[in-house]
Motif scaffolding. Structure first.
Motif, PDB file in Angstrom:
ATOM      1  N   VAL A  77     -28.761 -21.871  11.599  1.00  0.00           N
ATOM      2  CA  VAL A  77     -29.223 -23.708  11.832  1.00  0.00           C
ATOM      3  C   VAL A  77     -29.393 -23.683  13.456  1.00  0.00           C
ATOM      4  N   HIS A  78     -27.795 -23.523  13.903  1.00  0.00           N
ATOM      5  CA  HIS A  78     -27.208 -24.029  15.356  1.00  0.00           C
ATOM      6  C   HIS A  78     -28.309 -22.607  15.938  1.00  0.00           C
ATOM      7  N   ASP A  79     -28.040 -21.731  15.425  1.00  0.00           N
ATOM      8  CA  ASP A  79     -28.696 -20.687  16.691  1.00  0.00           C
ATOM      9  C   ASP A  79     -29.734 -20.495  16.527  1.00  0.00           C
ATOM     10  N   ASP A  80     -30.635 -21.220  15.849  1.00  0.00           N
ATOM     11  CA  ASP A  80     -32.334 -20.908  16.321  1.00  0.00           C
ATOM     12  C   ASP A  80     -32.242 -21.949  16.498  1.00  0.00           C
ATOM     13  N   LEU A  81     -31.669 -23.176  17.289  1.00  0.00           N
ATOM     14  CA  LEU A  81     -31.897 -24.621  18.289  1.00  0.00           C
ATOM     15  C   LEU A  81     -32.977 -24.275  19.348  1.00  0.00           C
ATOM     16  N   PRO A  82     -33.540 -25.051  19.319  1.00  0.00           N
ATOM     17  CA  PRO A  82     -34.078 -24.367  21.129  1.00  0.00           C
ATOM     18  C   PRO A  82     -33.244 -24.461  22.009  1.00  0.00           C
ATOM     19  N   ALA A  83     -32.021 -24.666  22.121  1.00  0.00           N
ATOM     20  CA  ALA A  83     -31.107 -24.831  23.459  1.00  0.00           C
ATOM     21  C   ALA A  83     -30.455 -23.715  23.383  1.00  0.00           C
ATOM     22  N   MET A  84     -30.619 -22.925  21.985  1.00  0.00           N
ATOM     23  CA  MET A  84     -30.050 -21.214  21.633  1.00  0.00           C
ATOM     24  C   MET A  84     -31.091 -20.507  21.585  1.00  0.00           C
ATOM     25  N   ASP A  85     -31.873 -19.419  20.659  1.00  0.00           N
ATOM     26  CA  ASP A  85     -32.011 -19.161  20.364  1.00  0.00           C
ATOM     27  C   ASP A  85     -33.459 -19.702  20.530  1.00  0.00           C
ATOM     28  N   ASP A  86     -33.937 -20.375  19.854  1.00  0.00           N
ATOM     29  CA  ASP A  86     -35.274 -20.957  19.873  1.00  0.00           C
ATOM     30  C   ASP A  86     -35.890 -20.324  18.495  1.00  0.00           C
ATOM     31  N   ASP A  87     -35.903 -20.463  17.615  1.00  0.00           N
ATOM     32  CA  ASP A  87     -36.526 -19.569  16.731  1.00  0.00           C
ATOM     33  C   ASP A  87     -37.169 -20.863  15.579  1.00  0.00           C
ATOM     34  N   ASP A  88     -38.819 -20.757  15.569  1.00  0.00           N
ATOM     35  CA  ASP A  88     -39.506 -21.392  14.256  1.00  0.00           C
ATOM     36  C   ASP A  88     -39.389 -21.024  12.990  1.00  0.00           C
ATOM     37  N   LEU A  89     -38.661 -19.963  13.089  1.00  0.00           N
ATOM     38  CA  LEU A  89     -39.144 -18.847  11.957  1.00  0.00           C
ATOM     39  C   LEU A  89     -38.002 -18.713  11.160  1.00  0.00           C
ATOM     40  N   ARG A  90     -37.656 -18.697   9.802  1.00  0.00           N
ATOM     41  CA  ARG A  90     -36.561 -18.340   8.732  1.00  0.00           C
ATOM     42  C   ARG A  90     -36.330 -17.760   7.533  1.00  0.00           C
ATOM     43  N   ARG A  91     -35.981 -17.199   7.438  1.00  0.00           N
ATOM     44  CA  ARG A  91     -36.462 -17.150   6.033  1.00  0.00           C
ATOM     45  C   ARG A  91     -37.472 -17.468   5.338  1.00  0.00           C
ATOM     46  N   GLY A  92     -38.441 -16.799   6.480  1.00  0.00           N
ATOM     47  CA  GLY A  92     -39.595 -17.242   5.698  1.00  0.00           C
ATOM     48  C   GLY A  92     -40.638 -18.310   5.987  1.00  0.00           C
ATOM     49  N   LEU A  93     -39.489 -19.765   6.392  1.00  0.00           N
ATOM     50  CA  LEU A  93     -39.674 -21.000   6.044  1.00  0.00           C
ATOM     51  C   LEU A  93     -39.354 -21.182   8.008  1.00  0.00           C
ATOM     52  N   PRO A  94     -40.064 -22.971   7.625  1.00  0.00           N
ATOM     53  CA  PRO A  94     -39.502 -23.623   9.317  1.00  0.00           C
ATOM     54  C   PRO A  94     -38.296 -23.711   9.246  1.00  0.00           C
ATOM     55  N   THR A  95     -37.668 -23.414  10.122  1.00  0.00           N
ATOM     56  CA  THR A  95     -36.726 -24.166  10.713  1.00  0.00           C
ATOM     57  C   THR A  95     -36.294 -24.989  10.761  1.00  0.00           C
ATOM     58  N   VAL A  96     -34.719 -25.584  10.759  1.00  0.00           N
ATOM     59  CA  VAL A  96     -34.450 -26.990  10.128  1.00  0.00           C
ATOM     60  C   VAL A  96     -35.014 -27.984  11.543  1.00  0.00           C
ATOM     61  N   HIS A  97     -34.759 -27.753  12.790  1.00  0.00           N
ATOM     62  CA  HIS A  97     -35.109 -28.557  13.790  1.00  0.00           C
ATOM     63  C   HIS A  97     -36.673 -28.580  14.136  1.00  0.00           C
ATOM     64  N   VAL A  98     -37.179 -27.823  13.105  1.00  0.00           N
ATOM     65  CA  VAL A  98     -38.945 -27.663  12.903  1.00  0.00           C
ATOM     66  C   VAL A  98     -39.007 -28.484  11.854  1.00  0.00           C
ATOM     67  N   GLN A  99     -38.266 -28.050  11.080  1.00  0.00           N
ATOM     68  CA  GLN A  99     -39.109 -29.399   9.768  1.00  0.00           C
ATOM     69  C   GLN A  99     -38.392 -30.546  10.099  1.00  0.00           C
ATOM     70  N   TRP A 100     -37.108 -30.949  10.350  1.00  0.00           N
ATOM     71  CA  TRP A 100     -36.744 -32.357  10.900  1.00  0.00           C
ATOM     72  C   TRP A 100     -37.384 -32.422  12.752  1.00  0.00           C
ATOM     73  N   SER A 101     -35.490 -32.309  12.916  1.00  0.00           N
ATOM     74  CA  SER A 101     -35.153 -32.895  14.045  1.00  0.00           C
ATOM     75  C   SER A 101     -34.135 -31.887  14.487  1.00  0.00           C
ATOM     76  N   GLU A 102     -34.131 -31.935  15.749  1.00  0.00           N
ATOM     77  CA  GLU A 102     -32.772 -31.489  16.748  1.00  0.00           C
ATOM     78  C   GLU A 102     -31.740 -32.011  16.195  1.00  0.00           C
ATOM     79  N   ALA A 103     -31.755 -33.301  16.228  1.00  0.00           N
ATOM     80  CA  ALA A 103     -30.249 -34.108  15.621  1.00  0.00           C
ATOM     81  C   ALA A 103     -30.248 -33.677  14.525  1.00  0.00           C
TER      82      ALA A 103
END
Lengths: 287, 287
Positions: A77-103
């Motif tokens: 979840v933290h690695d996928d954040l925009p400030a880190m690797d900025d990924d929008d897809l993980r395990r076939g689903l939108p990443t947590v910050h995309v689905q909810w928010s960065e906070a």
């Protein structure tokens, strides 16, 4: 091994759901549960199979397996954040910050780390000494000398003037993914109070083979199978085992490491069958 | 009490530096150390004074005091992130993400949380059972039922249609700052295996008084003294104890809570002198 892996997946999913039952409802709890869905559960399998080598039962190792998966989920979840690797897809689903928010993603990761340490205190795991040894070991494996350090090296590499060489990449991956894999694979020996050296040797080789296969899949895999974006490393001009060794060289290296991993299990004979198969699975997987 | 607080500050700073000695050098370790500089160290004082009530020595309680301060530092680094409260000033210095980067701030916070759990495993703290009880208690206090939940409620309140009422603010603050304060103040009783109820009562009143004074200082304080931006809550039209009770009402309430906190210490007699003074300090401080 596949049957056992399915069994482990089901047990871990149930344990994680139970650990998060009764959390105050809201985005935070929802995001934590969502982050724990799916995954290969290789770390959980390492915990539960290493525990079996020493005659420990699943109900003893399950809280530890759930802890490493909660921990792994937080790190993704933290690695996928925009400030880190900025990924929008993980395990076939939108990443947590995309689905909810960065906070929410930051907070869900933070709370999953706390949850992981809490799971290790479960009396089912063993004596207070054993549980404390696990807490101490996890803290070392995932902190500023382990996983988080590896991620910091990875971030720093992105803006470095020269791409990393093979020594630097091995160090980076040894920390970023290797340390938690090693904690997981040696957990059984720690729980049993037995020598963890053969399992540490196994884990070291397995972890590197795993990472090389990840690099290979970033080049050869597709997003539908891997459930995450591929081609990111080459697009970012990032040094990987594939960029440094070539595709064939990387495959050779991964095979060699998997064989070394299997050989390290000799002391455990037949009992280590699933862990041996895992070493082969890790380099043959396409997801 | 001020002398004791200075003594605690020096001991905790040394313990944190020692715990981070020998970390691989780089931005991550630098940012972790930077995040741990300064601070009022009220949580550390709570740990070390509550331990003294039961005859425990500083060398036994110091690792726990260092742990809660590492934990508190992590929470500030993450709370200050742009995706959260977006603060650029903390303890009179630029915040970690301003000084380095968002990625480094996220990772430094993550590693400080791991470090905190690791510190609790220090054999100097006591028996394995005691240390495990602390690990379990910290996990509960700071996770998805405690501190992180409180921060999630705080973030959610910013976009809520209606400002929070007094019941909701008490719940929010009880989780966000109260849970770690309660963990700190009851740590001594947990270490000694004694009843923690009077200290929990003390902590509950103290934590709320502390928060009300924070709200008052956001209105009446200046940035030079507090070391952080002031006037943020009213600018954000955020419900606070001051907006709900008025400045005089908030002061009255804080005084009442501080008196209740002092009264809760009756069972400990003279020994609790510093903790009593702390209750007064918390509502009289201007920083």
């Amino acid at each position: 091994m596949q049957d056992r892996l399915e069994d482990v997946k089901a047990q871990v999913q149930a344990a994680l759901q139970e650990a998060m039952a009764g959390l105050p409802s809201g985005d935070l709890a929802d995001a934590m549960r969502y982050a724990c869905i799916g995954g290969k559960r290789i770390r959980a399998l390492l915990v539960m199979e290493s525990a079996r080598l020493f005659g420990l039962r699943d109900r003893e190792s399950l809280p530890v397996a759930a802890a490493v998966e909660a921990l792994h989920a937080y790190s993704l979840v933290h690695d996928d954040l925009p400030a880190m690797d900025d990924d929008d897809l993980r395990r076939g689903l939108p990443t947590v910050h995309v689905q909810w928010s960065e906070a929410t993603a930051i907070l869900a990761g933070d709370a999953l780390q706390s949850l992981a340490f809490g799971l290790l205190t479960d009396p089912a795991v063993g004596s207070a000494e054993v549980r404390l040894a696990l807490v101490h070991g996890l803290s070392e494996a995932i902190g500023a000398r382990g996983m988080v350090w590896g991620q910091a090296l990875d971030i720093a590499a992105e803006t470095a003037l020269e791409p990393l060489d093979i020594v630097a990449i091995k160090r980076l991956q040894g920390a970023k993914t290797g340390a938690l894999i090693q904690f997981s694979a040696t957990a059984g020996a720690v729980m049993a109070g037995e020598d963890a050296a053969p399992l540490a040797d196994y884990a070291k080789n397995l972890g590197l083979a795993f990472q090389i296969q990840d690099d290979i899949l970033d080049v050869t895999g597709n997003e539908e199978e891997t459930g995450k974006r591929t081609g990111k490393d080459s697009a970012a001009n990032k040094a990987t085992f594939v960029s440094l060794l070539g595709l064939d060289g990387a495959r050779d290296k991964a095979r060699k490491l998997a064989r070394h991993a299997e050989a390290a299990l000799d002391p455990y004979g037949e009992l280590a069958g699933n862990l041996r198969q895992l070493a082969r699975f890790v380099i043959e997987r396409d997801a």
